[in-house]
Design a protein around this motif. Sequence first.
Motif, short mmCIF file in Angstrom:
data_model
loop_
_atom_site.label_atom_id
_atom_site.label_comp_id
_atom_site.label_asym_id
_atom_site.label_seq_id
_atom_site.Cartn_x
_atom_site.Cartn_y
_atom_site.Cartn_z
N ARG A 181 44.73 35.92 51.04
CA ARG A 181 43.55 35.88 51.74
C ARG A 181 42.38 35.17 51.23
N ALA A 182 42.46 34.81 50.01
CA ALA A 182 41.27 34.07 49.36
C ALA A 182 41.50 33.24 48.31
N SER A 183 40.82 32.02 47.97
CA SER A 183 41.28 30.77 47.17
C SER A 183 41.40 31.63 45.94
N PHE A 184 40.63 32.65 45.40
CA PHE A 184 40.65 33.31 44.00
C PHE A 184 41.97 34.14 43.99
N THR A 185 42.35 34.83 44.88
CA THR A 185 43.62 35.39 44.70
C THR A 185 44.94 34.42 44.69
N ILE A 186 44.81 33.37 45.72
CA ILE A 186 45.70 32.54 45.48
C ILE A 186 45.95 32.01 44.34
N LEU A 187 45.00 31.51 43.64
CA LEU A 187 45.17 30.87 42.10
C LEU A 187 45.32 31.93 41.16
N SER A 188 45.08 32.95 41.29
CA SER A 188 45.10 34.07 40.25
C SER A 188 46.88 34.36 40.66
N ARG A 189 47.25 34.40 41.80
CA ARG A 189 48.86 34.60 42.09
C ARG A 189 49.67 33.47 41.12
N VAL A 190 49.25 32.18 41.40
CA VAL A 190 49.90 31.21 40.98
C VAL A 190 50.05 31.13 39.57
N VAL A 191 48.68 31.41 38.88
CA VAL A 191 48.39 31.12 37.56
C VAL A 191 49.20 32.52 37.12
N GLN A 192 49.56 33.90 37.51
CA GLN A 192 50.24 34.78 37.02
C GLN A 192 51.74 34.62 37.11
N ILE A 193 52.06 33.64 37.95
CA ILE A 193 53.50 33.24 37.98
C ILE A 193 53.79 32.68 36.97
N PHE A 194 52.94 31.72 36.47
CA PHE A 194 53.36 30.89 35.19
C PHE A 194 53.24 31.78 33.84
N ASN A 195 52.16 32.74 33.84
CA ASN A 195 51.98 33.42 32.68
C ASN A 195 51.55 34.94 33.14
N PRO A 196 52.48 35.99 33.32
CA PRO A 196 52.02 37.12 33.72
C PRO A 196 50.90 38.16 33.04
N SER A 197 50.79 37.60 31.81
CA SER A 197 49.94 38.25 30.74
C SER A 197 48.36 38.07 31.15
N ILE A 198 48.14 36.92 31.94
CA ILE A 198 46.75 36.74 32.25
C ILE A 198 46.37 37.67 33.32
N PRO A 199 45.12 38.26 33.09
CA PRO A 199 44.50 39.41 33.79
C PRO A 199 44.21 38.74 35.25
N ARG A 200 44.46 39.76 36.23
CA ARG A 200 44.13 39.16 37.70
C ARG A 200 42.63 38.95 37.96
N ARG A 201 41.59 39.70 37.01
CA ARG A 201 40.34 39.60 37.23
C ARG A 201 39.62 38.97 36.08
N GLY A 202 38.35 38.62 36.11
CA GLY A 202 37.68 38.06 35.02
C GLY A 202 37.36 36.49 34.76
N PHE A 203 38.09 35.85 35.93
CA PHE A 203 38.06 34.37 35.86
C PHE A 203 37.32 33.79 37.19
N SER A 204 36.50 32.78 37.15
CA SER A 204 36.06 32.21 38.55
C SER A 204 37.03 31.27 39.09
#
Length: 395
Positions: A100-123
């Motif tokens: 639904r949004a650019s932030f959640t798309i990027l968050s999902r991609v980053v978490q695929i690479f590194n699941p330990s990265i929190p879903r919130r707290g980043f621009s």
Amino acid sequence: MSNIVEDELSRPSIFRDESKLSIDYVPEHLPHRENELKQLASIFRVILEKPGNCQRVIITGNVGTGKTALAKNFGNQITTIASKRGINLQYNHINCRRERASFTILSRVVQIFNPSIPRRGFSTEELLQIMKEILEEEDMHIILTLDELDFLLRREGEELLYSLIRLFDEQLNAVQRISIIGIMRSEALFRGLDSSIISSLQQNIIRLKEYSASQLETILAERVKEAFYLGTITNEEITFIAEIAAKQGDARYALEILWRAGKIAESQSKMRVLPEHIRKAKSDIHPVVRKDALRDLPVQQKVLLLAVSRALNTEKAYATTSEVKRIYRIVCEEYNVRPRRHTQFWEYLNELVKQGIITTKISGEGIKGKTTLISLPDIPASILEQEILNLLGGV
């Protein structure tokens, strides 16, 4: 007292593996999409032969033409080949309607690479930088597929697409690590995009046509072999389903009829799918508004859509916004959801229009004053109401 659940589970089934009829299942062989697979292989050949190059492709076509299956099948094959050649190539498939949004798309991609990265707290900008750093540190290349890209473009515009395309442009002769596959229903949104994006995307457009009856028959026959036990469905029934679905050229619709017909046969303790089961299955499904589109709506939009369906479930072609708003407040109370104010209400309404689920128009003669009229062009109100009620059951 007999155990109802145990009795039901112990009954013989006509399904060998009904998951093979799911819209999320990607078969190893895609009938009638071989040429498009060859096109993708030809386009992306350079990223295997000279890692550090990237490619951008757009796949277009109506619902059920195999866009998602084509991209996923290709992604599975090219990453396997890259691994054999010692190239760290990853394939990531993101549904823009679901995220639904650019932030959640990027968050999902980053978490695929590194699941330990929190879903919130980043621009969004920070997530782009994190993704860039991970790709460089791991010497990784990715093919990022943005499925239902037109939804993201309507909602937020081109900013994320632009950022992804330009992510490695700051350095001179930088290694390019992100290739993009965009999946869209039509090319109409191209006209309003930035010229640099258009020039980088329109070179590689793969257009998928609707399937014919004979093509759908081939697709169904292959899935039947995987999903059903031998002898539970004949060629005659497969042809019947293909002819029904050919009016839309929609493989998803054909597979949904097939699955539902099988479930109806089982519910009647039949060990064969009969034409009458197929007729019943067709009557239970509406091919235009897909269940996955309704499922991915936020709760507030589901509640609003329930209000629309109830306002129109009285043999009326149109309902006024005041009628819908009144019923919306009642539905919110029914589901313990806080009703949104006027501006937010209109935003939700416009979102449903953009997705093609409802239509709106300004009233004409016969109605005092000017008001917006709401209608359902593609699905009976009673069917939509039941679908939304089922989805809201867990709310």
